[in-house]
Design an enzyme around this catalytic site. Structure first.
Site, PDB file in Angstrom:
ATOM      1  N   LYS A   8       0.829  -1.207   0.000  1.00 52.73           N
ATOM      2  CA  LYS A   8       0.000   0.000   0.000  1.00 52.73           C
ATOM      3  C   LYS A   8       0.864   1.258   0.000  1.00 52.73           C
ATOM      4  O   LYS A   8       0.528   2.256  -0.631  1.00 52.73           O
ATOM      5  CB  LYS A   8      -0.942  -0.012   1.201  1.00 52.73           C
ATOM      6  CG  LYS A   8      -2.023  -1.092   1.096  1.00 52.73           C
ATOM      7  CD  LYS A   8      -2.992  -1.051   2.255  1.00 52.73           C
ATOM      8  CE  LYS A   8      -4.074  -2.121   2.104  1.00 52.73           C
ATOM      9  NZ  LYS A   8      -5.041  -2.108   3.224  1.00 52.73           N
ATOM     10  N   LYS A   9       1.995   1.219   0.697  1.00 48.08           N
ATOM     11  CA  LYS A   9       2.919   2.360   0.662  1.00 48.08           C
ATOM     12  C   LYS A   9       3.511   2.536  -0.740  1.00 48.08           C
ATOM     13  O   LYS A   9       3.686   3.661  -1.218  1.00 48.08           O
ATOM     14  CB  LYS A   9       4.041   2.176   1.682  1.00 48.08           C
ATOM     15  CG  LYS A   9       3.631   2.349   3.127  1.00 48.08           C
ATOM     16  CD  LYS A   9       4.849   2.277   4.037  1.00 48.08           C
ATOM     17  CE  LYS A   9       4.472   2.410   5.506  1.00 48.08           C
ATOM     18  NZ  LYS A   9       5.660   2.377   6.379  1.00 48.08           N
ATOM     19  N   ASP A  21       9.604   6.098   7.926  1.00 48.29           N
ATOM     20  CA  ASP A  21       9.201   5.508   9.198  1.00 48.29           C
ATOM     21  C   ASP A  21       8.063   6.362   9.704  1.00 48.29           C
ATOM     22  O   ASP A  21       8.150   7.599   9.702  1.00 48.29           O
ATOM     23  CB  ASP A  21      10.346   5.471  10.212  1.00 48.29           C
ATOM     24  CG  ASP A  21       9.990   4.601  11.412  1.00 48.29           C
ATOM     25  OD1 ASP A  21       9.349   3.554  11.211  1.00 48.29           O
ATOM     26  OD2 ASP A  21      10.350   4.952  12.547  1.00 48.29           O
ATOM     27  N   PHE A  64      -4.706   1.355   6.577  1.00 48.59           N
ATOM     28  CA  PHE A  64      -4.101   0.251   7.316  1.00 48.59           C
ATOM     29  C   PHE A  64      -3.593   0.791   8.643  1.00 48.59           C
ATOM     30  O   PHE A  64      -3.720   1.982   8.932  1.00 48.59           O
ATOM     31  CB  PHE A  64      -2.959  -0.392   6.503  1.00 48.59           C
ATOM     32  CG  PHE A  64      -1.930   0.593   5.990  1.00 48.59           C
ATOM     33  CD1 PHE A  64      -0.778   0.860   6.709  1.00 48.59           C
ATOM     34  CD2 PHE A  64      -2.119   1.248   4.784  1.00 48.59           C
ATOM     35  CE1 PHE A  64       0.172   1.758   6.249  1.00 48.59           C
ATOM     36  CE2 PHE A  64      -1.171   2.156   4.307  1.00 48.59           C
ATOM     37  CZ  PHE A  64      -0.023   2.410   5.043  1.00 48.59           C
ATOM     38  N   GLY A  65      -3.025  -0.074   9.465  1.00 42.17           N
ATOM     39  CA  GLY A  65      -2.487   0.368  10.745  1.00 42.17           C
ATOM     40  C   GLY A  65      -3.583   0.923  11.650  1.00 42.17           C
ATOM     41  O   GLY A  65      -4.630   0.302  11.855  1.00 42.17           O
ATOM     42  N   TYR A  66      -3.350   2.123  12.158  1.00 39.77           N
ATOM     43  CA  TYR A  66      -4.281   2.748  13.098  1.00 39.77           C
ATOM     44  C   TYR A  66      -5.337   3.612  12.402  1.00 39.77           C
ATOM     45  O   TYR A  66      -6.122   4.292  13.069  1.00 39.77           O
ATOM     46  CB  TYR A  66      -3.510   3.611  14.100  1.00 39.77           C
ATOM     47  CG  TYR A  66      -2.560   2.819  14.982  1.00 39.77           C
ATOM     48  CD1 TYR A  66      -2.998   2.212  16.160  1.00 39.77           C
ATOM     49  CD2 TYR A  66      -1.224   2.686  14.635  1.00 39.77           C
ATOM     50  CE1 TYR A  66      -2.136   1.481  16.959  1.00 39.77           C
ATOM     51  CE2 TYR A  66      -0.338   1.960  15.431  1.00 39.77           C
ATOM     52  CZ  TYR A  66      -0.798   1.362  16.590  1.00 39.77           C
ATOM     53  OH  TYR A  66       0.056   0.640  17.384  1.00 39.77           O
ATOM     54  N   ASP A  67      -5.373   3.580  11.082  1.00 41.20           N
ATOM     55  CA  ASP A  67      -6.322   4.415  10.332  1.00 41.20           C
ATOM     56  C   ASP A  67      -7.769   4.282  10.819  1.00 41.20           C
ATOM     57  O   ASP A  67      -8.494   5.278  10.884  1.00 41.20           O
ATOM     58  CB  ASP A  67      -6.264   4.087   8.836  1.00 41.20           C
ATOM     59  CG  ASP A  67      -5.023   4.645   8.154  1.00 41.20           C
ATOM     60  OD1 ASP A  67      -4.273   5.405   8.796  1.00 41.20           O
ATOM     61  OD2 ASP A  67      -4.789   4.307   6.973  1.00 41.20           O
ATOM     62  N   ARG A  75       1.999  10.943   5.511  1.00 44.82           N
ATOM     63  CA  ARG A  75       2.865  10.371   4.481  1.00 44.82           C
ATOM     64  C   ARG A  75       2.685  11.101   3.158  1.00 44.82           C
ATOM     65  O   ARG A  75       3.649  11.349   2.439  1.00 44.82           O
ATOM     66  CB  ARG A  75       2.581   8.877   4.310  1.00 44.82           C
ATOM     67  CG  ARG A  75       3.619   8.176   3.435  1.00 44.82           C
ATOM     68  CD  ARG A  75       3.401   6.666   3.387  1.00 44.82           C
ATOM     69  NE  ARG A  75       3.547   6.088   4.715  1.00 44.82           N
ATOM     70  CZ  ARG A  75       2.532   5.643   5.466  1.00 44.82           C
ATOM     71  NH1 ARG A  75       1.292   5.716   5.016  1.00 44.82           N
ATOM     72  NH2 ARG A  75       2.744   5.140   6.653  1.00 44.82           N
TER      73      ARG A  75
END
Length: 206
Positions: free
Chosen positions: A13-14, A74, A161-164, A190
């Protein structure tokens, strides 16, 4: 003239995000490649105390191993009520690296008794570009951007993703996981950092 730039991440995704942003920024002549498109190399663990240190270390390793200009980031979540944690530990807050669901559960549990007015948080991204040079003299750029918001009590949304799913940008009604990709790119930590990096990438193709 064209230039290949390696994005030193295994997060698909990044990779898609950087390709979108480079295209939107009009950085012609830049080909963004992922880790699957280069020979494997040893990746050092993330041991830096700051986002900047980790991003720069990853980009340096990738540039040295491949000879390509390398971009690494990061990023993570800083929570005011937790004195800025999880911070650089965001991806492994619950122990196992990249277990998004476990990280979410742990963080929500830690904040269960924190009132809404004290649930301020920010996503932080440091992005580094390392360009190999003559006789080992690499040029380096490190940029940092932040995306403030608040944390909701239950995950919402299927994007991101992550904490989204628990992060509401600017304290708004929608979480980051409820934003369309182009909406998120326009305002996210980002997205901001990668857009700021785009002019430096464009220079590589000149």
């Amino acid at each position: 003239m064209s230039a290949r730039v390696l994005l030193a991440t295994r997060n698909a995704k990044k990779l898609a995000e950087l390709r979108r942003i480079v295209a939107e920024a009009g950085a012609a002549g830049i080909e963004i490649v992922g880790m699957a498109e280069v020979e494997p190399f040893d990746e050092a663990p993330e041991t830096g105390a700051t986002f900047e240190e980790n991003a720069l270390a990853k980009a340096r390793d990738a540039a040295k191993a491949t000879g390509l200009a390398a971009v690494a980031d990061d990023s993570g979540l800083t929570v005011a009520a937790l004195n800025g944690m999880p911070g650089v530990l965001s991806a492994r807050w619950a122990g196992a690296h990249g277990d998004d669901e476990a990280n979410l559960r742990l963080l929500l549990g830690q904040l269960a008794d924190v009132p809404d007015e004290r649930r301020d948080a920010a996503f932080v991204c440091a992005v580094a570009l390392v360009v190999p040079g003559v006789a080992g003299a690499a040029s380096e750029v490190v940029l940092r951007r932040e995306w403030p918001g608040t944390l909701v009590r239950q995950p919402r949304g299927d994007n991101g993703f992550g904490y989204d799913p628990i992060f509401a940008p600017g304290g708004g009604d929608r979480t980051a996981a409820e934003l369309a990709p182009e909406e998120k790119d326009a305002v996210s930590h980002r997205g901001q950092a990668l857009r700021a990096l785009a002019p430096h990438l464009a220079e590589l193709a000149r």
